[in-house]
Design an enzyme around this catalytic site. Structure first.
Site: not given
Length: 388
Positions: A79-81
């Site tokens: 996940p890039c958040q």
């Protein structure tokens, strides 16, 4: 060659890996709608007509032990958040940081190679120590973090091991790739981290770019081929960039061939054959439905027809304000349809996205372009082919 895909999302990276010749043994994704999308398009992941396990759940709870020493490739987009320019910038303090799971999967399975993808923000100076830490963990996954140890203390041990000449288990490299440079109709910059097990002695480099902005400009302003291809006669109204033409002149004077790459693929190229969604055709593929309400905001003005699109983005509730829009010829804007966004991410037209519009656009905004994934995975497959 067998593979496992972690953090699969809508399946862009997984499909590219399958197209490169890998056969998925398992695909792991926690989001229900994304899993439904993968289920609805399962044939796109069966490169050899074989089945795979789709684990719908938290990757931290996925049993990795049964795959030890039996997998050629592990791939995924954590996940890039935590590292996104548009996120909260918490990095390793964000509980969505899944790089520790990526490292654990390498240590427990010991694949021949791995491919991980993440946002450009991961390379920001504020995350440099943690990024270095992540790369060292992937190089030395067997030097594990102790329960009471801080990541900074673990980093110190890893640095000491490297300085003492301890042989890493994996040879790790990373590079920021622009999707447009590989034939994707989108200016999407992403970090790829690729590793090969050291005992294989693989000599590998990231694939060279095959497309360029220079070539697109050349096709527009020197030969006019781009405008002719699209039957556009208004090109004469545009002013070609003098800076580029001076470079062309210089190249010709030196007798050099120019350019030596394919042109960037534009929005107009990608959406060719689709009707205006406000006036749909019965021949349009699925997911090509108009959604009203697009507005321009400062710094968020949509994508022009005759360049690769701006980066498709995923907000917390689907499309963030002022994003994922097309600029019409009259200057007004509208949202890309799901099908148009899918083409910009190089998904095939028979790929159906499950969920409401906002949900499907979130899946697409988080996806790895299929074509870019295939290019990188194919180069990895080729490097492994002689190392069985």
């Amino acid at each position: 060659m067998s593979s496992i895909e972690l953090f699969a999302g809508a399946g862009g990276l997984a499909m590219g890996v399958a197209r490169a010749g890998f056969q998925h043994t398992a695909i792991v994704e926690w989001d229900h709608n994304a899993c439904q999308t993968i289920r609805a398009n399962k044939s796109h992941y069966d490169s050899h007509g074989e089945d795979f396990d789709l684990y719908e759940g938290d990757a931290r709870e996925f049993d990795l032990s049964r795959y030890k020493n039996n997998i050629e490739l592990i791939s995924g987009g954590p996940p890039c958040q935590p590292f996104s320019m548009g996120g909260k910038h918490k990095g390793n303090l964000d509980d969505r940081d899944m790089f520790p799971i990526a490292v654990r999967s390498i240590n427990e399975i010991l694949p021949k190679a791995f491919i991980f993808e993440n946002v450009k923000g991961l390379l920001r100076k504020s995350f440099s120590d943690y990024f270095n830490y992540t790369c060292l963990q992937l190089s030395y996954p067997n030097i594990t973090k102790k329960n009471i140890e801080t990541w900074e203390a673990h980093l110190s041990r890893l640095v000491q091991a490297k300085e003492k000449g301890v042989q890493p288990l994996y040879k790790v490299g990373f590079k920021l790739l622009n999707s447009a440079d590989y034939g994707v109709p989108q200016k999407r910059e992403r970090v790829f981290i690729v590793g090969f097990r050291s005992d294989l002695s693989v000599d590998w480099e990231f694939p060279r770019a095959t497309h360029s902005e220079d070539s697109l400009i050349y096709k527009k302003w020197v030969t006019g081929e781009y405008w002719k291809k699209h039957n556009i006669s208004k090109a004469a109204k545009y002013d070609p960039p003098k800076r580029f033409l001076n470079r062309i002149k210089s190249q010709k004077e030196r007798g050099m061939r120019y350019p030596n790459t394919l042109p960037w693929v534009t929005v107009r190229d990608a959406l060719s054959g689709l009707s205006d969604p406000e006036h749909p055709s019965l021949l349009d593929p699925q997911n090509h439905v108009y959604t009203p309400g697009a507005k321009i905001y400062k710094g968020h003005t949509g994508s022009p027809w005759d360049e690769p699109s701006k980066t498709l983005k995923a907000g917390a509730h689907g499309v963030p304000g002022g994003e994922n829009m097309l600029v019409r010829d009259d200057g007004s804007v509208r949202y890309f349809t799901v099908r148009e966004a899918a083409r910009l991410q190089t998904f095939p037209d028979d790929y159906f996205f499950h969920g409401a519009w906002s949900e499907t656009m979130r899946q697409l905004g988080n996806a790895v372009p299929v074509k870019l994934a295939e290019v990188v995975a194919s180069s990895v497959a080729e490097a492994l082919s002689g190392k069985a």
